[in-house]
Design a protein around this motif. Structure first.
Motif, mmCIF file in Angstrom:
data_model
loop_
_atom_site.group_PDB
_atom_site.id
_atom_site.type_symbol
_atom_site.label_atom_id
_atom_site.label_comp_id
_atom_site.label_asym_id
_atom_site.label_seq_id
_atom_site.Cartn_x
_atom_site.Cartn_y
_atom_site.Cartn_z
ATOM 1 N N ALA A 97 0.835 -1.192 0.000
ATOM 2 C CA ALA A 97 0.000 0.000 0.000
ATOM 3 C C ALA A 97 0.866 1.236 0.000
ATOM 4 C CB ALA A 97 -0.921 0.000 1.217
ATOM 5 N N ASP A 99 0.832 5.100 1.178
ATOM 6 C CA ASP A 99 0.117 5.939 2.141
ATOM 7 C C ASP A 99 0.680 7.355 2.102
ATOM 8 O OD1 ASP A 99 -0.599 7.148 4.775
ATOM 9 O OD2 ASP A 99 -1.437 5.169 5.156
ATOM 10 N N VAL A 113 -4.302 5.394 3.044
ATOM 11 C CA VAL A 113 -3.836 4.604 1.905
ATOM 12 C C VAL A 113 -4.511 5.113 0.639
ATOM 13 C CG1 VAL A 113 -3.757 2.330 0.834
ATOM 14 C CG2 VAL A 113 -3.363 2.569 3.298
ATOM 15 N N TRP A 116 -3.706 0.609 -3.368
ATOM 16 C CA TRP A 116 -3.543 -0.782 -2.917
ATOM 17 C C TRP A 116 -3.085 -1.643 -4.082
ATOM 18 C CZ3 TRP A 116 -3.903 -2.392 2.036
ATOM 19 C CH2 TRP A 116 -4.639 -1.622 2.952
#
Length: 126
Positions: A97, A99, A113, A116
């Motif tokens: 992920a 972020d 996040v 993904w």
């Protein structure tokens, strides 16, 4: 298009090792904190490791501390998760992920996040 693509999962016996990779595209990789999550069947997704934008700070869940190592190569837009001494309880789908706001040292709050990956399955079994 912002994308993350994991690879490296598979079947490994207890005590074995694997290295997961996650290749990023479509965004400025070095501006994001990168992390690895996992989700086992019937359980919630959990954060297992995170690394700061230039790799100087890392953090790990207690369940993987001392066994997993997160690293990143900003020149290759790739984050890695080296896993050793794997146990059956490590069996899960692993996701990377990106972020935009996580504090790596205090990751209990402030996560955001933005991207993904699709996940890679790790199965630890004899």
């Amino acid at each position: 298009q912002l994308q993350l693509a994991e690879s490296g999962g598979g079947l490994v016996p207890p005590g074995g090792s694997l290295r997961l990779s996650c290749a990023a595209s479509g965004f400025t990789f070095s501006t994001y904190v990168m992390s690895w999550y996992r989700q086992a069947p019937g359980k919630e997704r959990e954060l297992v490791a995170a690394i700061s934008r230039f790799g100087q700070t890392t953090n790990y869940a207690n369940s993987v501390k001392g066994r997993f190592t997160i690293s990143r190569d900003n020149a290759k837009n790739t984050v890695y998760l080296q896993m050793k001494s794997l146990q059956p309880e490590d069996t899960a789908m692993y996701y990377c992920a990106a972020d935009s706001s996580m504090s790596v040292r205090n990751w209990s709050t402030g996560r955001n996040v933005e991207v993904w990956g699709q996940g890679t399955l790790v199965t630890v079994s004899s």
